[in-house]
Design an enzyme around this catalytic site. Sequence first.
Site, short mmCIF file in Angstrom:
data_model
loop_
_atom_site.label_atom_id
_atom_site.label_comp_id
_atom_site.label_asym_id
_atom_site.label_seq_id
_atom_site.Cartn_x
_atom_site.Cartn_y
_atom_site.Cartn_z
N ASP A 195 27.00 3.57 139.13
CA ASP A 195 25.89 4.10 138.27
C ASP A 195 25.53 5.55 139.19
OD1 ASP A 195 24.40 4.56 136.07
OD2 ASP A 195 23.70 2.69 135.93
C1 NOJ Z 1 22.36 5.57 134.20
C2 NOJ Z 1 22.81 4.54 133.37
O1 NOJ Z 1 22.35 3.35 133.92
C3 NOJ Z 1 24.33 4.38 132.89
O2 NOJ Z 1 24.29 3.38 131.89
C4 NOJ Z 1 24.86 5.64 132.48
O3 NOJ Z 1 26.20 5.44 132.21
C5 NOJ Z 1 24.90 6.61 133.49
N1 NOJ Z 1 23.41 6.53 133.87
C6 NOJ Z 1 25.35 7.80 133.29
O4 NOJ Z 1 24.81 8.66 132.46
#
Ligand code: NOJ
Length: 720
Positions: free
Chosen positions: A261
């Site tokens: 993430d």
């Molecule tokens: C953070 C989020 O937790 C995740 O769900 C997302 O895919 C990523 N950012 C990318 O935007």
Amino acid sequence: MIVAMSTIDKLIARMTLPEKLGQMTMTAASHAVTGPVSAGDATDSIRDGTLGNLLNLVGPAPTRDMQRIAVEESRLGIPLLLGFDVIHGHRTIFPVPLAEAATFDPWLWERTARAAACEAAADGLALTFAPMLDVSRDPRWGRSVEGPGEDPWVAATFACAKVRGFEGKDLASPASLAATAKHFCAYGPVAAGRDYAPVDISERTLHEVHLPAFAAAVRAGVAAIMPAFTSLAGIPMTAHKQLLRDYLRGTLRFDGIIVSDYNAIRELINHGVAANVVEAAVLALRAGVDIDMMAGAYREGLPVALERGLVSMAEIDDSVRRVLRLKARLGLFDDPYRRGTVAEAPAVVAARRALAREAATKSLVLVKNAAATLPLPSSVRRVCVLGPLADAWREMRGPWAAAGYDAPGVTVRAALRESIPDARIDHAAGVPITGGDDAGIAAAIDLVRAQPDAVVLCLGEAAEMSGEAASRAAPELPGRQREFATAVFDRARAADVPVIVVLFCGRPLVIPWLDERADALLVAWFPGHEAGHAIADVLTGRVSPSGRTPMTWPRSLGQVPLYYAQYANGRPENAADRFTSKYLDASSAPLYPFGYGLGYGRCAYTNLRVTPASAGPEGVFEIAVDVTNEGSRTAEETVFVFIRDRVASVVRPLLELKGMAKVVLAPGTTATARVRLAATELALLDVAMRSVIEPGEVDIFVGPCADPARLLSSRVLLCG
Ligand code: NOJ
């Protein structure tokens, strides 16, 4: 033609370390959207081969330009992997995932994912960071809105449908997206519902509640998995070797990519398990994370780690191989421009709006309809549409409207004007969604005083009050909405005008008072671009509501986390006995149980049959129940099948969902709903956490929701 493994290995043999680490890195094309870091311009790194993957670049022209730089100007010409959060539609915005879950319709789940994939692929994208599969039992957690709700069986079914929908039959198709199952795993039970907080749950809950959806996604062929930001029992998921490498890659045989993430690898330092970026990079690589999203930790830390012998080139090559293999499976080596080249025909795009309307309509959950207030009679000539969400087109789209932010959502006010053109539609917001401004209340109450046929009162949260970093300690109606609604109810009662509440929210809200006072209450969640049309369809009776809540609604905040599948306890609640499991100061019953939702028909369940009465581990039980629509309008009924293992070697949930069926019934008709239940579905994890089918009696419950009082039951015998 798929690039052969030997070709990939030959390519790896030609790569420098910075080029390899480039394939293991993903940065945002321009600015950061979901984290504390931003990447700046990526063009030079793409050109020099030190960046192989991008997120948040969208549109045929920009994606093509970047792809051209990668393919034509970098030394090895490796195509870029372009990822984007396609969470509830791409350009056409569908209901938020929690709302979609409320349709309990796997075929719809698959169709919306397919449609979103087609749109996103036409925009040059090849990877989505969806579906989110986190089971949520705590409405305080803002990310409840992004997932399938509280139940593991629903989550697993949702996982399969979404993966099939996004990936299609062939990942190399120009209309397919690689899906990412996220957030692995058990992100939902963050402490006290606060986003990013640590998670500490039992091994049993992990395996029974939070892992099944990911296992299902892997079985369905999901291409990627994203670890959660959170730690689980002291180990951050981004560094969780046991779950990522041993369980996911080992036990489940997952062979796709693991993408971190946003900045999560560097955040291992904040978790306190790494002293610096080198240690953070080593932990993540060792755990099996292939792509570092936005932390720059692999590029910065792995060269040092390699030099110090903390990781090996073979480990790095393994990750690079997986990334290149995904690019090959997506057909990017054959034709890097296969996505985003052919514009979609206008008719195809228009058909998607129809799908958005269908999905939105089916996601609406009618939780109260006293004295058949709804549907509105065809005689209505004057409707008063009140509340801060009555004409709030931005909010209709929900918190993650991807590339669909350009188009407004249809509001309730606009749609009612369209669908009942002969009626006068008055409108006033009354109060804003948040804040203390109540200057508009008097004007709104004047409209109620004018004796309309009905008031449609649109209340709720702003879209951005749910989603990532949007936990709420008190998930209630924000701002002055309660005061406003109370004034409306008081005035409407005096004038004998029915009040229909339409509630917009990204989670169950704590609203027992609203349930008490409203004549009808329709939970709309955030329905997407076609919001108003869908709501008007239901209000006017063009469609009978069929949504069911995928999360239990609490009566009071102190009940949270509240969910139907509670494990049994030694002192079950008994009102007559103080020393049983209950509260002194509140009921422990939910406001609306899991699966609850009304239609305009009225369904009665009779004649539950389960055959055979006993079966061995290879057996299959056939469950049938007759459902009669005793109402005067068509009903679409969702029939749930729950089980309870009566005596087992470990404590079992009081109810566990194991299947569902849908029947559509004209007034006065009866249909038989059927569900097949394999004995293997009755397996449980024993004391040693081994999956076993234990001989003994199992209760089968069938009915419209998880309220025990509304379930028919039968008993079967599982033989050894
Ligand atoms: C953070 C989020 O937790 C995740 O769900 C997302 O895919 C990523 N950012 C990318 O935007």
